[in-house]
Structures are given as C-alpha cells and as structure tokens.
Design a protein around this motif. Sequence first.
Motif, PDB file in Angstrom:
ATOM      1  N   ILE A 165     140.858  19.464 -15.818  1.00  0.00           N
ATOM      2  CA  ILE A 165     140.747  19.861 -17.211  1.00  0.00           C
ATOM      3  C   ILE A 165     141.542  18.905 -18.090  1.00  0.00           C
ATOM      4  CG2 ILE A 165     140.439  22.298 -16.620  1.00  0.00           C
ATOM      5  CD1 ILE A 165     143.300  22.765 -17.757  1.00  0.00           C
ATOM      6  N   VAL A 166     141.088  18.784 -19.322  1.00  0.00           N
ATOM      7  CA  VAL A 166     141.814  18.031 -20.336  1.00  0.00           C
ATOM      8  C   VAL A 166     142.037  18.982 -21.496  1.00  0.00           C
ATOM      9  CG1 VAL A 166     141.732  16.087 -21.933  1.00  0.00           C
ATOM     10  CG2 VAL A 166     140.800  15.836 -19.629  1.00  0.00           C
ATOM     11  N   VAL A 167     143.293  19.139 -21.890  1.00  0.00           N
ATOM     12  CA  VAL A 167     143.651  20.035 -22.983  1.00  0.00           C
ATOM     13  C   VAL A 167     143.951  19.203 -24.218  1.00  0.00           C
ATOM     14  CG1 VAL A 167     145.292  21.787 -23.773  1.00  0.00           C
ATOM     15  CG2 VAL A 167     144.639  21.701 -21.364  1.00  0.00           C
ATOM     16  N   ASP A 168     143.337  19.563 -25.342  1.00  0.00           N
ATOM     17  CA  ASP A 168     143.657  18.931 -26.618  1.00  0.00           C
ATOM     18  C   ASP A 168     145.000  19.509 -27.055  1.00  0.00           C
ATOM     19  OD1 ASP A 168     143.922  18.085 -29.256  1.00  0.00           O
ATOM     20  OD2 ASP A 168     141.796  18.370 -29.719  1.00  0.00           O
ATOM     21  N   ILE A 169     146.054  18.799 -26.755  1.00  0.00           N
ATOM     22  CA  ILE A 169     147.422  19.286 -26.920  1.00  0.00           C
ATOM     23  C   ILE A 169     147.717  19.703 -28.362  1.00  0.00           C
ATOM     24  CG2 ILE A 169     149.844  18.572 -26.827  1.00  0.00           C
ATOM     25  CD1 ILE A 169     149.043  16.856 -24.377  1.00  0.00           C
ATOM     26  N   GLU A 170     147.249  18.948 -29.319  1.00  0.00           N
ATOM     27  CA  GLU A 170     147.559  19.260 -30.715  1.00  0.00           C
ATOM     28  C   GLU A 170     146.816  20.481 -31.239  1.00  0.00           C
ATOM     29  OE1 GLU A 170     150.084  18.099 -32.496  1.00  0.00           O
ATOM     30  OE2 GLU A 170     150.580  16.978 -30.687  1.00  0.00           O
ATOM     31  N   TYR A 207     154.039  24.519 -30.977  1.00  0.00           N
ATOM     32  CA  TYR A 207     153.555  25.429 -29.939  1.00  0.00           C
ATOM     33  C   TYR A 207     153.752  24.836 -28.548  1.00  0.00           C
ATOM     34  CZ  TYR A 207     150.935  27.821 -33.664  1.00  0.00           C
ATOM     35  OH  TYR A 207     150.568  28.493 -34.792  1.00  0.00           O
ATOM     36  N   ASN A 208     154.139  25.677 -27.595  1.00  0.00           N
ATOM     37  CA  ASN A 208     154.094  25.260 -26.191  1.00  0.00           C
ATOM     38  C   ASN A 208     152.627  25.220 -25.815  1.00  0.00           C
ATOM     39  OD1 ASN A 208     156.671  27.156 -26.483  1.00  0.00           O
ATOM     40  ND2 ASN A 208     157.085  25.546 -24.999  1.00  0.00           N
ATOM     41  N   TYR A 209     152.172  24.125 -25.307  1.00  0.00           N
ATOM     42  CA  TYR A 209     150.753  23.956 -25.003  1.00  0.00           C
ATOM     43  C   TYR A 209     150.492  24.090 -23.511  1.00  0.00           C
ATOM     44  CZ  TYR A 209     152.576  19.279 -24.172  1.00  0.00           C
ATOM     45  OH  TYR A 209     153.320  18.220 -23.740  1.00  0.00           O
ATOM     46  N   CYS A 210     149.256  24.381 -23.174  1.00  0.00           N
ATOM     47  CA  CYS A 210     148.857  24.528 -21.777  1.00  0.00           C
ATOM     48  C   CYS A 210     148.625  23.165 -21.148  1.00  0.00           C
ATOM     49  CB  CYS A 210     147.582  25.360 -21.688  1.00  0.00           C
ATOM     50  SG  CYS A 210     147.861  27.057 -22.202  1.00  0.00           S
ATOM     51  N   TYR A 211     148.838  23.111 -19.854  1.00  0.00           N
ATOM     52  CA  TYR A 211     148.568  21.886 -19.101  1.00  0.00           C
ATOM     53  C   TYR A 211     148.210  22.256 -17.669  1.00  0.00           C
ATOM     54  CZ  TYR A 211     153.015  22.056 -16.566  1.00  0.00           C
ATOM     55  OH  TYR A 211     154.046  22.409 -15.727  1.00  0.00           O
ATOM     56  N   MET A 212     147.706  21.299 -16.955  1.00  0.00           N
ATOM     57  CA  MET A 212     147.269  21.504 -15.583  1.00  0.00           C
ATOM     58  C   MET A 212     148.454  21.277 -14.646  1.00  0.00           C
ATOM     59  SD  MET A 212     143.886  19.735 -14.163  1.00  0.00           S
ATOM     60  CE  MET A 212     143.124  20.256 -12.680  1.00  0.00           C
ATOM     61  N   SER A 213     149.099  22.351 -14.217  1.00  0.00           N
ATOM     62  CA  SER A 213     150.306  22.241 -13.393  1.00  0.00           C
ATOM     63  C   SER A 213     150.011  22.034 -11.911  1.00  0.00           C
ATOM     64  CB  SER A 213     151.183  23.476 -13.581  1.00  0.00           C
ATOM     65  OG  SER A 213     150.475  24.642 -13.230  1.00  0.00           O
ATOM     66  N   GLU A 214     148.819  22.411 -11.476  1.00  0.00           N
ATOM     67  CA  GLU A 214     148.416  22.257 -10.068  1.00  0.00           C
ATOM     68  C   GLU A 214     147.065  21.544 -10.002  1.00  0.00           C
ATOM     69  OE1 GLU A 214     150.225  23.230  -7.440  1.00  0.00           O
ATOM     70  OE2 GLU A 214     151.802  24.106  -8.676  1.00  0.00           O
ATOM     71  N   PRO A 215     147.010  20.278 -10.367  1.00  0.00           N
ATOM     72  CA  PRO A 215     145.721  19.580 -10.488  1.00  0.00           C
ATOM     73  C   PRO A 215     144.899  19.500  -9.211  1.00  0.00           C
ATOM     74  CG  PRO A 215     147.541  18.044 -10.689  1.00  0.00           C
ATOM     75  CD  PRO A 215     148.136  19.416 -10.683  1.00  0.00           C
ATOM     76  N   ASP A 216     145.525  19.503  -8.059  1.00  0.00           N
ATOM     77  CA  ASP A 216     144.783  19.383  -6.808  1.00  0.00           C
ATOM     78  C   ASP A 216     144.014  20.648  -6.443  1.00  0.00           C
ATOM     79  OD1 ASP A 216     145.635  16.789  -6.473  1.00  0.00           O
ATOM     80  OD2 ASP A 216     147.363  17.362  -5.255  1.00  0.00           O
ATOM     81  N   ASN A 217     144.335  21.761  -7.081  1.00  0.00           N
ATOM     82  CA  ASN A 217     143.709  23.032  -6.731  1.00  0.00           C
ATOM     83  C   ASN A 217     142.572  23.445  -7.658  1.00  0.00           C
ATOM     84  OD1 ASN A 217     145.579  23.233  -4.658  1.00  0.00           O
ATOM     85  ND2 ASN A 217     147.008  24.416  -5.880  1.00  0.00           N
ATOM     86  N   CYS A 218     142.330  22.697  -8.712  1.00  0.00           N
ATOM     87  CA  CYS A 218     141.284  23.064  -9.679  1.00  0.00           C
ATOM     88  C   CYS A 218     139.900  22.996  -9.032  1.00  0.00           C
ATOM     89  CB  CYS A 218     141.338  22.144 -10.887  1.00  0.00           C
ATOM     90  SG  CYS A 218     140.137  22.550 -12.176  1.00  0.00           S
ATOM     91  N   ILE A 219     139.111  24.051  -9.250  1.00  0.00           N
ATOM     92  CA  ILE A 219     137.767  24.116  -8.672  1.00  0.00           C
ATOM     93  C   ILE A 219     136.673  23.822  -9.707  1.00  0.00           C
ATOM     94  CG2 ILE A 219     138.426  25.650  -6.797  1.00  0.00           C
ATOM     95  CD1 ILE A 219     137.328  27.999  -8.470  1.00  0.00           C
ATOM     96  N   PRO A 268     140.047  30.369 -27.243  1.00  0.00           N
ATOM     97  CA  PRO A 268     139.599  30.718 -28.594  1.00  0.00           C
ATOM     98  C   PRO A 268     139.529  29.526 -29.545  1.00  0.00           C
ATOM     99  CG  PRO A 268     141.851  31.456 -28.257  1.00  0.00           C
ATOM    100  CD  PRO A 268     141.351  30.952 -26.928  1.00  0.00           C
ATOM    101  N   ASP A 269     140.202  28.447 -29.210  1.00  0.00           N
ATOM    102  CA  ASP A 269     140.209  27.268 -30.078  1.00  0.00           C
ATOM    103  C   ASP A 269     139.451  26.079 -29.501  1.00  0.00           C
ATOM    104  OD1 ASP A 269     141.849  28.446 -32.137  1.00  0.00           O
ATOM    105  OD2 ASP A 269     143.498  28.329 -30.702  1.00  0.00           O
ATOM    106  N   SER A 270     138.732  26.296 -28.411  1.00  0.00           N
ATOM    107  CA  SER A 270     137.933  25.238 -27.759  1.00  0.00           C
ATOM    108  C   SER A 270     138.757  23.980 -27.503  1.00  0.00           C
ATOM    109  CB  SER A 270     136.695  24.921 -28.592  1.00  0.00           C
ATOM    110  OG  SER A 270     135.899  26.068 -28.746  1.00  0.00           O
TER     111      SER A 270
END
Length: 77
Positions: free
Chosen positions: A8-13, A41-53, A63-65
Amino acid sequence: MAKVKGRIVVDIERCKGCGVCIEVCPVKVISLNKQVNGKGYNYCYMSEPDNCIGCASCAMVCPDSCITVFRTQNSSK
C-alpha cells in the motif's frame, strides 16, 4: 501456484490517522506512525510490509481515499 503479494501507498499529507484502515486489515499490517504530517496528524503506514495480501480492504474503507493498493504475483518454484 502464484502467490499474491500486496503493497500500500498512503498519501501522508491527506491521512488524518482515523485508524479505520488499521481495524479492517485482516493481517494487521497497518499502524499509526509516531511522526506527524504537515497538518499535525499521526498518519498510517505499512508497518508489516511482508505480510500484506493486497486485499484492498483498507483502501475501500478509507474516508479520505488516501490509500492506493498494488498487487504483484510471486511465482513459487
């Protein structure tokens, strides 16, 4: 048989750190970052990238795409 791997890629801003994606992730690969974005804001990120399905549940409920999901297939030999 090919195994699907996700990323996943999160648009941090744009992320407001609501945490909905964290709750819906079936393999718990998303966390809130301790750092903040430009809006404070504390933003989301991929903390366990090897486990993403690559299920895209996180992107569907955001809610903010802010989340884009990529899938690749790794062939197991």
